[in-house]
Design an enzyme around this catalytic site. Structure first.
Site, PDB file in Angstrom:
ATOM      1  NE  ARG A   1      18.385 -26.347  57.010  1.00 33.23           N
ATOM      2  CZ  ARG A   1      17.241 -26.104  57.629  1.00 33.23           C
ATOM      3  NH1 ARG A   1      16.680 -27.041  58.364  1.00 33.23           N
ATOM      4  NH2 ARG A   1      16.653 -24.943  57.508  1.00 33.23           N
TER       5      ARG A   1
ATOM      6  CD  GLU B   1      13.505 -20.775  56.215  1.00 36.38           C
ATOM      7  OE1 GLU B   1      14.682 -21.174  56.175  1.00 36.38           O
ATOM      8  OE2 GLU B   1      12.534 -21.554  56.140  1.00 36.38           O
TER       9      GLU B   1
ATOM     10  CG  ASN C   1      19.889 -19.934  57.818  1.00 36.59           C
ATOM     11  OD1 ASN C   1      19.553 -21.099  57.651  1.00 36.59           O
ATOM     12  ND2 ASN C   1      19.831 -19.025  56.862  1.00 36.59           N
TER      13      ASN C   1
HETATM   14  N1  LIG Z   1      23.924 -17.717  60.460  1.00 34.63           N
HETATM   15  C1  LIG Z   1      24.702 -18.434  59.632  1.00 34.63           C
HETATM   16  N2  LIG Z   1      25.934 -18.837  60.025  1.00 34.63           N
HETATM   17  C2  LIG Z   1      26.729 -19.570  59.203  1.00 34.63           C
HETATM   18  N3  LIG Z   1      26.365 -19.952  57.960  1.00 34.63           N
HETATM   19  C3  LIG Z   1      25.155 -19.579  57.508  1.00 34.63           C
HETATM   20  C4  LIG Z   1      24.263 -18.818  58.314  1.00 34.63           C
HETATM   21  N4  LIG Z   1      23.136 -18.603  57.596  1.00 34.63           N
HETATM   22  C5  LIG Z   1      23.315 -19.197  56.424  1.00 34.63           C
HETATM   23  N5  LIG Z   1      24.534 -19.792  56.337  1.00 34.63           N
HETATM   24  C6  LIG Z   1      25.096 -20.518  55.180  1.00 34.63           C
HETATM   25  O1  LIG Z   1      24.331 -20.196  54.039  1.00 34.63           O
HETATM   26  C7  LIG Z   1      23.814 -21.392  53.438  1.00 34.63           C
HETATM   27  C8  LIG Z   1      22.467 -21.109  52.790  1.00 34.63           C
HETATM   28  O2  LIG Z   1      21.490 -20.786  53.789  1.00 34.63           O
HETATM   29  P1  LIG Z   1      19.953 -21.051  53.482  1.00 34.63           P
HETATM   30  O3  LIG Z   1      19.608 -20.347  52.198  1.00 34.63           O
HETATM   31  O4  LIG Z   1      19.167 -20.712  54.679  1.00 34.63           O
HETATM   32  O5  LIG Z   1      19.910 -22.616  53.186  1.00 34.63           O
HETATM   33  P2  LIG Z   1      19.990 -23.848  54.216  1.00 34.63           P
HETATM   34  O6  LIG Z   1      19.819 -23.314  55.626  1.00 34.63           O
HETATM   35  O7  LIG Z   1      18.849 -24.731  53.807  1.00 34.63           O
HETATM   36  O8  LIG Z   1      21.343 -24.470  54.031  1.00 34.63           O
HETATM   37  C9  LIG Z   1      23.800 -22.406  54.557  1.00 34.63           C
HETATM   38  O9  LIG Z   1      23.849 -23.745  54.062  1.00 34.63           O
HETATM   39  C10 LIG Z   1      25.046 -22.027  55.339  1.00 34.63           C
HETATM   40  O10 LIG Z   1      26.199 -22.533  54.725  1.00 34.63           O
HETATM   41 MG   LIG Z   2      18.416 -21.976  56.188  1.00 33.54          MG
END
Ligand SMILES: Nc1ncnc2c1ncn2[C@@H]1O[C@H](COP(=O)(O)OP(=O)(O)O)[C@@H](O)[C@H]1O
Ligand SMILES: [Mg+2]
Ligand SMILES: Nc1ncnc2c1ncn2[C@@H]1O[C@H](COP(=O)(O)OP(=O)(O)O)[C@@H](O)[C@H]1O
Ligand SMILES: [Mg+2]
Lengths: 153, 77, 153
Positions: C108, C48, C52
């Site tokens: 997502r 995960e 991301n």
């Molecule tokens: N490494 C990252 N860089 C930039 N934005 C991130 C990163 N990790 C997470 N995010 C932001 O946090 C949100 C939530 O992440 P997550 O809970 O993994 O849900 P998803 O990946 O399904 O969108 C993402 O939609 C994104 O906007």
């Molecule tokens: Mg994610």
């Protein structure tokens, strides 16, 4: 051909970590979908180079230095570089001779470089005493998709 | 992989992807059997020992049988 | 407790490389002899975080930046840090909320951080827009008797 993927793995020169290097390179090279035998040979060559870095590069067990393993894929060719900044080798040509070992006390066979040469298409060794050793190994995956399937060498 | 090769009695020319998938199915089965016989989750070493594999090979085999990740479905669509 | 082992893995933010990260961290953590379930949970959390970094950290697919995965073991505790130098997150608290996603177009689920929190004992997120994101996850291996192969220190 363009470099399609790359990885760098860094770990302390502790015995046991050759297994981490082997599995990481295996997972990386799996993208070329080699045969079981091809991957086995690559893993063995990586093991030999990393074991050398651990036991010969950093003979002082109490202060393990770092081993760096880099790998990349260009088309159907895998390159693996194993590097340490340890003891280095005074005479590389001699070190590469079959059965040559400076550590018969560790029950070393002196066959590490010979195994790397047999299992990889090309092996280059750069080394300087007191500065470290870099081993660069190249292997084309003959069975890889797109390449004609030739019999194993 | 050496162990996996002996394990499926193969001459080495089989593709890693196929060998690992077959090993992955056995890993799944061994885990289920150990759950029953031990009455708890087996450790990775216990699964490896039951199959005569190394923990590293068990990990590679599990990865090969992993259902396609959502990232593949999303990034390339 | 003293750090008994460590690893650093660097790779380009390409889809598929989350699998390399999963295998490397799993092989590294295997020294603690976790249960298959514990290892599955750790791998899922790593997936995960790395996914991301790949899709949100570096949304520009044509110029993939680098993802850095570091892991270390202290006694029976595994720490994994996943870092990118990409887009960053403006509001970390909001990003961590279940079902929150900025990319519904990529289908997502917004459950990545929630999964990491459920599977790891502790999850810390540091991020700055335009500078990148670091996710630090800690998990104690309950089935472990401590790192058995570690030398006495
Ligand atoms: N490494 C990252 N860089 C930039 N934005 C991130 C990163 N990790 C997470 N995010 C932001 O946090 C949100 C939530 O992440 P997550 O809970 O993994 O849900 P998803 O990946 O399904 O969108 C993402 O939609 C994104 O906007
Ligand atoms: Mg994610
Ligand atoms: N990374 C290294 N650092 C220092 N010396 C090395 C390194 N790799 C190899 N050597 C030297 O080369 C010799 C031959 O290596 P090898 O063929 O692998 O045999 P063995 O490891 O069994 O001694 C070693 O005994 C050692 O002296
Ligand atoms: Mg050797």
């Amino acid at each position: 051909m363009a470099r399609t993927n790359a990885m760098t793995l860094v770990f302390p020169a502790r015995s046991g970590n050759e297994s981490l290097a082997r599995v990481a390179v295996a997972a990386f090279a799996a993208a070329l979908d080699p045969t079981v035998e091809e991957l086995d040979e690559i893993k063995t060559a990586v093991s030999e180079a990393v074991t050398n870095a651990i036991i010969h590069g950093y003979p002082d067990r109490d202060e393990p230095g770092e081993v760096v393993v880099r790998a990349w894929i260009d088309g159907d060719v895998l390159t693996v570089v194993v590097e340490d900044q340890g003891a280095g080798i005074a005479d590389v040509a001699k070190a590469r001779e079959p059965l040559y070992t400076t550590r018969p006390d560790l029950e070393r066979s002196g066959m590490g470089f010979t195994i790397m040469e047999n299992f990889m298409d090309d092996v280059e060794v750069e080394s300087a005493p007191g500065r470290g050793t870099r081993v660069r190994m190249v292997r084309r995956i003959k069975s890889s998709a797109g390449a004609p399937s030739a019999p194993a060498h | 992989i050496g162990e996996i090769q002996r394990f499926i009695r193969d001459d080495g020319t089989i593709k890693v992807s196929r060998a690992l998938k077959e090993a992955g199915l056995r890993v799944r089965r061994a885990r289920d059997e150990l759950m029953k016989s031990l009455g708890r989750e087996p450790t990775i070493q216990e699964v490896a020992d039951a199959l005569g594999l190394t923990p590293d090979d068990v990990i590679l085999a599990q990865e090969a049988t992993r259902p396609p990740a959502s990232i593949h479905e999303t990034v390339y669509e």
